[in-house]
Each structure stands twice: as structure tokens, then as C-alpha cells.
Design a protein around this motif. Structure first.
Motif, PDB file in Angstrom:
ATOM      1  N   ALA A  65      -0.431  -4.037   7.472  1.00 43.69           N
ATOM      2  CA  ALA A  65      -1.408  -4.974   6.926  1.00 43.69           C
ATOM      3  C   ALA A  65      -0.902  -6.415   6.916  1.00 43.69           C
ATOM      4  CB  ALA A  65      -1.824  -4.544   5.527  1.00 43.69           C
ATOM      5  N   GLY A  66       0.171  -6.710   7.636  1.00 45.40           N
ATOM      6  CA  GLY A  66       0.651  -8.080   7.704  1.00 45.40           C
ATOM      7  C   GLY A  66       2.156  -8.171   7.532  1.00 45.40           C
ATOM      8  N   ASP A  67       2.600  -9.164   6.771  1.00 42.53           N
ATOM      9  CA  ASP A  67       4.030  -9.399   6.605  1.00 42.53           C
ATOM     10  C   ASP A  67       4.630  -8.597   5.459  1.00 42.53           C
ATOM     11  OD1 ASP A  67       4.036 -11.212   8.704  1.00 42.53           O
ATOM     12  OD2 ASP A  67       3.527 -12.902   7.385  1.00 42.53           O
ATOM     13  N   ALA A  68       3.801  -7.999   4.632  1.00 47.84           N
ATOM     14  CA  ALA A  68       4.292  -7.302   3.443  1.00 47.84           C
ATOM     15  C   ALA A  68       4.134  -5.789   3.582  1.00 47.84           C
ATOM     16  CB  ALA A  68       3.544  -7.791   2.202  1.00 47.84           C
ATOM     17  N   TYR A  69       5.166  -5.077   3.189  1.00 47.09           N
ATOM     18  CA  TYR A  69       5.132  -3.616   3.114  1.00 47.09           C
ATOM     19  C   TYR A  69       4.083  -3.207   2.095  1.00 47.09           C
ATOM     20  CZ  TYR A  69       7.321   1.079   2.789  1.00 47.09           C
ATOM     21  OH  TYR A  69       7.593   2.434   2.829  1.00 47.09           O
ATOM     22  N   SER A  70       3.315  -2.169   2.394  1.00 44.65           N
ATOM     23  CA  SER A  70       2.211  -1.788   1.509  1.00 44.65           C
ATOM     24  C   SER A  70       1.985  -0.286   1.554  1.00 44.65           C
ATOM     25  CB  SER A  70       0.916  -2.506   1.928  1.00 44.65           C
ATOM     26  OG  SER A  70       0.395  -1.925   3.118  1.00 44.65           O
ATOM     27  N   ILE A  71       1.013   0.164   0.769  1.00 44.52           N
ATOM     28  CA  ILE A  71       0.687   1.585   0.778  1.00 44.52           C
ATOM     29  C   ILE A  71       0.104   2.025   2.118  1.00 44.52           C
ATOM     30  CG2 ILE A  71       0.461   1.794  -1.723  1.00 44.52           C
ATOM     31  CD1 ILE A  71      -2.609   1.714  -1.342  1.00 44.52           C
ATOM     32  N   ALA A  72      -0.353   1.096   2.956  1.00 44.50           N
ATOM     33  CA  ALA A  72      -0.781   1.482   4.306  1.00 44.50           C
ATOM     34  C   ALA A  72       0.403   2.003   5.109  1.00 44.50           C
ATOM     35  CB  ALA A  72      -1.425   0.293   5.007  1.00 44.50           C
ATOM     36  N   ASP A  73       1.543   1.339   5.003  1.00 45.26           N
ATOM     37  CA  ASP A  73       2.751   1.790   5.696  1.00 45.26           C
ATOM     38  C   ASP A  73       3.240   3.115   5.117  1.00 45.26           C
ATOM     39  OD1 ASP A  73       3.310  -0.768   7.325  1.00 45.26           O
ATOM     40  OD2 ASP A  73       3.133  -1.511   5.269  1.00 45.26           O
ATOM     41  N   ILE A  74       3.205   3.230   3.806  1.00 48.69           N
ATOM     42  CA  ILE A  74       3.643   4.459   3.149  1.00 48.69           C
ATOM     43  C   ILE A  74       2.764   5.632   3.566  1.00 48.69           C
ATOM     44  CG2 ILE A  74       3.695   5.602   0.892  1.00 48.69           C
ATOM     45  CD1 ILE A  74       4.845   2.995  -0.249  1.00 48.69           C
ATOM     46  N   ALA A  75       1.457   5.398   3.699  1.00 50.50           N
ATOM     47  CA  ALA A  75       0.554   6.479   4.095  1.00 50.50           C
ATOM     48  C   ALA A  75       0.845   6.957   5.511  1.00 50.50           C
ATOM     49  CB  ALA A  75      -0.895   6.012   3.985  1.00 50.50           C
ATOM     50  N   CYS A  76       1.156   6.033   6.407  1.00 47.72           N
ATOM     51  CA  CYS A  76       1.305   6.388   7.820  1.00 47.72           C
ATOM     52  C   CYS A  76       2.687   6.909   8.186  1.00 47.72           C
ATOM     53  CB  CYS A  76       0.981   5.176   8.692  1.00 47.72           C
ATOM     54  SG  CYS A  76      -0.762   4.671   8.637  1.00 47.72           S
TER      55      CYS A  76
END
Length: 218
Positions: free
Chosen positions: A155-166
Motif C-alpha cells: 500500500a505504499g512506503d509503510a508496512y501494513s496489514i495488507a503485507d501481513i495478509a499476503c
């Protein structure tokens, strides 16, 4: 304190990844799906769809009774709101992150899961199904690779729950017959997340759960 009802599957791994990243205290209650623990009445009261993961928040923000949440995407969103971490508060950033969480929940996870099932677990080898889900998994890897071509994280420059989900669904890429060399942006992202200390801690907890389960009688 978060009570985490968990097994060592890609969907299960998402929640320890979040909890280790944010430092939110939790305790694991293993739900051994190979033994049928997911059908126990106590678990079904928390997760009526008999799927892991599920949580019980012993201290919800409203100060009320413990709150149960099931479905991994819903849990990630709930915990992100609870902690104020890994999910932007402003509407545009929030929408972007949640769109990719739903992309994983509705696409990457189910397609990669069917890939693994028909390739390795199905009692009958069905070439059409194997090829269909292998190709669809590759297509989704391609979507993610293009997404990561111009940004560090999904989702951009910041680690997020999108990365955690994938991330947990990319871990078994070899089993899903995907070569990360074909997806260089996914490979770079994958290796960066694998190197995070919280990721190592989360997967170490998974190893502990597996070892304990192996010692369980009967």
C-alpha cells in the motif's frame, strides 16, 4: 490480552505476525485442525464457521465483555483499529490498505489454497484443476509483482496489514509451483518481510505449536 485461537496455516500465521509486530500481548490456544479441534463446541462459539484463526479480546475498547472476532481479514482490521497501527486512519490510505487485504482474502488465498489442494492433497489427480489453479496463482503473483514495482510495500512506503495478509500465502510458493525469480518485485518484498524480527518471532511461535502438538497424546 488477546486470546488467539490458532493453527499453523497461512491464514493462521497472519495474526501472530500482527501481534508480534505491534507488541500487543497475546496467548495462543492451539486448534489442531488435523485432529478436528475446529469442530469442538467451545471453538464454534467463537468461530461459527469452524475456521481458524479467531480471537477473543479480553479488554475491548468499549470496556464491555470479552469480544470474539473470526475471519482473518476482520481480525487484522479489528486489531489495527484497536492499536492504531498498520492501518492508516485517513480515508484514502485506509481504503487502499483494505482493498488489498480483501484482494488477498478473496483471491490470493483461495486460489493458492486450491492450487495446493489439487496438486498435493486431493485423492484424485485432476489435470484440469491442477493447471487451472496453478495458472490463476501465477496470475495473482503477477498482479502483486506489478503492484510492488513502484512501491516498497503493497500500500505504499509503510508496512501494513495488507503485507501481513499476503506474506504467509507467498511463503509456500514452491509448493504452489511458483518461482519468485519470475516475480522480482515480489521476491524483493518477500525477503524484506522475512527479515523483519517480528516475522521471525511469529514463525518461531508456529514451530512451538507444532512441537507441542506432536507431543499430544492420541
Amino acid at each position: 490480552m488477546i486470546d488467539l485461537y490458532y493453527w499453523t496455516t497461512p491464514n493462521g500465521h497472519k495474526i501472530p505476525l500482527f501481534l508480534e509486530e505491534t507488541g500487543l500481548p497475546y496467548r495462543i490456544f492451539p486448534v489442531d485442525i488435523g485432529r478436528g479441534d475446529q469442530f469442538e463446541p467451545e471453538f464454534l462459539r467463537i468461530s461459527p464457521n469452524n475456521r481458524i484463526p479467531a480471537i477473543v479480546d479480553q479488554a475491548p475498547a468499549d470496556g464491555g465483555e470479552p469480544l470474539a472476532v473470526f475471519e482473518s481479514g476482520a481480525i487484522l482490521s479489528y486489531l489495527a483499529d484497536k492499536t492504531g497501527q498498520l492501518l492508516p486512519r485517513e480515508p484514502r490510505g485506509r481504503a487502499e490498505v483494505l482493498a488489498w487485504v480483501f484482494w488477498q482474502v478473496g483471491g490470493l488465498g483461495p486460489m493458492a489454497g486450491q492450487n495446493g489442494h489439487f496438486s498435493h492433497s486431493a485423492p484424485e489427480k485432476i489435470p484440469y484443476a491442477i493447471e487451472r489453479y496453478r495458472k490463476e496463482t501465477a496470475r495473482l503473483y503477477g498482479v502483486l509483482d506489478r503492484r510492488l514495482a513502484s512501491r516498497e510495500f503493497i500500500a505504499g512506503d509503510a508496512y501494513s496489514i495488507a503485507d501481513i495478509a499476503c506474506y504467509p500465502w507467498i511463503v509456500p510458493h514452491r509448493m504452489h509451483e511458483q518461482d519468485l525469480a519470475d516475480f522480482p518485485n515480489v521476491k524483493r518484498w518477500f525477503e524484506a518481510i522475512r527479515a523483519r524480527p517480528a516475522t521471525a518471532r511469529a514463525y518461531a511461535r508456529a514451530d512451538e505449536v507444532r512441537r507441542s502438538a506432536a507431543q499430544r497424546p492420541g
